[in-house]
Design a protein around this motif. Structure first.
Motif, mmCIF file in Angstrom:
data_model
loop_
_atom_site.group_PDB
_atom_site.id
_atom_site.type_symbol
_atom_site.label_atom_id
_atom_site.label_comp_id
_atom_site.label_asym_id
_atom_site.label_seq_id
_atom_site.Cartn_x
_atom_site.Cartn_y
_atom_site.Cartn_z
ATOM 1 N N MET A 37 -3.781 13.531 -5.423
ATOM 2 C CA MET A 37 -3.186 12.716 -4.329
ATOM 3 C C MET A 37 -4.157 11.558 -3.837
ATOM 4 S SD MET A 37 -1.147 15.924 -2.386
ATOM 5 C CE MET A 37 0.074 15.088 -1.940
ATOM 6 N N VAL A 38 -3.665 10.471 -3.650
ATOM 7 C CA VAL A 38 -4.495 9.371 -3.062
ATOM 8 C C VAL A 38 -3.804 8.652 -1.857
ATOM 9 C CG1 VAL A 38 -5.300 8.739 -5.299
ATOM 10 C CG2 VAL A 38 -3.085 7.758 -4.596
ATOM 11 N N PRO A 39 -4.283 8.277 -0.886
ATOM 12 C CA PRO A 39 -3.895 7.528 0.095
ATOM 13 C C PRO A 39 -3.000 6.313 -0.394
ATOM 14 C CG PRO A 39 -6.158 7.483 0.320
ATOM 15 C CD PRO A 39 -5.650 8.389 -1.040
ATOM 16 N N ALA A 40 -1.807 6.169 -0.035
ATOM 17 C CA ALA A 40 -1.032 5.038 -0.557
ATOM 18 C C ALA A 40 -0.064 4.461 0.511
ATOM 19 C CB ALA A 40 -0.622 5.327 -1.574
ATOM 20 N N GLU A 41 0.231 3.289 0.757
ATOM 21 C CA GLU A 41 1.207 2.757 1.331
ATOM 22 C C GLU A 41 2.781 3.407 0.840
ATOM 23 O OE1 GLU A 41 0.847 0.622 4.261
ATOM 24 O OE2 GLU A 41 -1.211 1.320 3.763
#
Length: 171
Positions: free
Chosen positions: A135-139
């Motif tokens: 899981m990655v921080p993303a817009e």
């Protein structure tokens, strides 16, 4: 009948007559029993034959299930053999051949109900068809596909291999 005998008490005359009266009934019952026994044995044998034939059919189906798929793969092998037979081919020719061979392969897979799972970026994560690697921080919306690392495949609507994806982390 004597005065001493009860009316329901069998006399020697009625005892002798009783077996003669039940004898036809007994014969009918025995004949019916023999008929039913024969019918039971025939039904049992028929059920055993059906089970045996079904087992043979299942065995044949397993043995030849891959036949259609193998036939679809033969042109792909032929194309690869043709490419190997041309060691003097240019890089462009080889690349063109690889693309053509890939199209043949995809077509053969589709004919055999093997379909790609290639989710678009932004698609909602589906745990039944996707496997999240990280899981990655993303817009954007959380729990959506950010990147497809490897396509997945379905075979007749059953997941053969899930698509490997990264997913947007909730904020």
């Amino acid at each position: 009948m004597s005065d001493q005998q009860h009316p329901d008490t069998p006399t020697p005359e009625t005892d002798a007559a009783a077996p003669a009266d039940t004898s036809p009934l007994l014969a009918q019952t025995e004949a019916r029993l023999a008929e039913m026994s024969d019918a039971y044995l025939r039904a049992k044998a028929e059920a055993e034959n059906i089970r045996r034939r079904a087992d043979e059919e299942v065995s044949k189906a397993r043995k030849f299930a891959v036949e259609s798929f193998a036939e679809a793969m033969l042109p792909v092998i032929d194309s690869m053999d043709a490419a190997i037979a041309r060691p003097d081919a240019s890089v462009e020719q080889v690349l063109e051949g690889v693309h053509a061979t890939r199209r043949q392969l995809v077509s053969a897979l589709e004919r055999n109900k093997v379909l790609e799972i290639n989710p678009a970026v932004g698609t909602k994560f589906d745990p039944h068809q996707h496997q999240a690697i990280s899981m990655v921080p993303a817009e954007g919306e959380p729990n959506t596909v950010v990147t497809v690392l490897q396509k997945g495949y379905l075979i007749s609507e059953r997941v053969l291999r899930p698509a490997l994806v990264t997913v947007a982390a909730p904020k």
